[in-house]
Write an enzyme that holds these catalytic residues in place. Sequence first.
Site, short mmCIF file in Angstrom:
data_model
loop_
_atom_site.label_atom_id
_atom_site.label_comp_id
_atom_site.label_asym_id
_atom_site.label_seq_id
_atom_site.Cartn_x
_atom_site.Cartn_y
_atom_site.Cartn_z
N PRO A 2 -7.85 107.64 30.57
CA PRO A 2 -7.39 107.44 29.19
C PRO A 2 -8.57 107.32 28.23
CG PRO A 2 -6.17 106.05 30.70
CD PRO A 2 -7.29 106.65 31.49
N GLU A 3 -8.52 108.08 27.14
CA GLU A 3 -9.57 108.04 26.14
C GLU A 3 -9.03 107.35 24.89
OE1 GLU A 3 -11.35 111.92 25.74
OE2 GLU A 3 -11.50 112.18 27.89
N HIS A 91 1.44 99.59 42.87
CA HIS A 91 0.24 99.55 42.03
C HIS A 91 0.42 98.72 40.76
CE1 HIS A 91 -1.48 102.46 44.72
NE2 HIS A 91 -0.52 103.33 44.48
N ARG A 110 -5.79 103.40 40.91
CA ARG A 110 -7.16 103.52 41.40
C ARG A 110 -7.98 102.24 41.22
NH1 ARG A 110 -9.61 109.35 39.91
NH2 ARG A 110 -11.00 108.68 41.58
#
Length: 272
Positions: A2-3, A91, A110
């Site tokens: 994500p930016e 997650h 992750r």
Amino acid sequence: MPELPEVETTRRGIAPHLAGATVSEVIVREARLRWPIPAELAGVLAGQRVEAIERRAKYLLFRFAHGTLIVHLGMSGNLRVLTEAYPAEKHDHVDLVFSNGTRLRYRDPRRFGAMLWHAGNDIATHPLIASLGPEPLSLAFDAVHLRNALAGKRVAIKLALMDNHIVVGAGNIYASESLFRAGIDPRRPARDLSLADCERLVIAVKETLEAALAAGGSTLRDYVDSDGKAGYFMLQSFVYGRTGEPCRVCGTPILQIRQGQRSTFYCPVCQR
């Protein structure tokens, strides 16, 4: 990863639900993120009111009277606003539960994200924040700043544009797109850009990020916004992810190269 547009889209999505709400409980199922979640976080936040939710670069800042919760989404993280206690999945690492019945769920397959506490009101002194460059959509990011920041840098302009000390938020996708809009070859040495080049590039960065915000960001793998929706900016990209496809302006096939272990996409005719 994500930016800036994805993080800002997330902020805009969660702020109306959480600003002014009081934390009643913090549930940490997995503390091993990029940096361990502080063991004392639940005690620090319980009973505290969210005064505001801000963003600096790709960090979300949950402001409380006695400090700031810093959240980074890492490479695969997202935040979802839930109005019911849905069962947590594999997650789903953290829930912030609020007294109004809302809960904020942090999911990160992750586990490269972060959730850290900064005591006190001066968040600008935090090591993750202190050295950041200007926000790209602010007046502080202009051609003069960019030209001065690039002076003497032999590195390719694509890599310089992704340097958070120069400007924040122009990550891999948006750097490629901005350089196309500005007509600048991503391989050019940063120090060779003229003031006129920098003026075009600043405008292009702002236009690219505004377009991405309007589209809800970009989804490549895991990103969804706070409502679970994907971002659609990639549907209108000029170069990113379009290797071999015709340039939308001149028809020349888009090329792909590697720079700094990342893929760069550009048009060899439109970008000089």
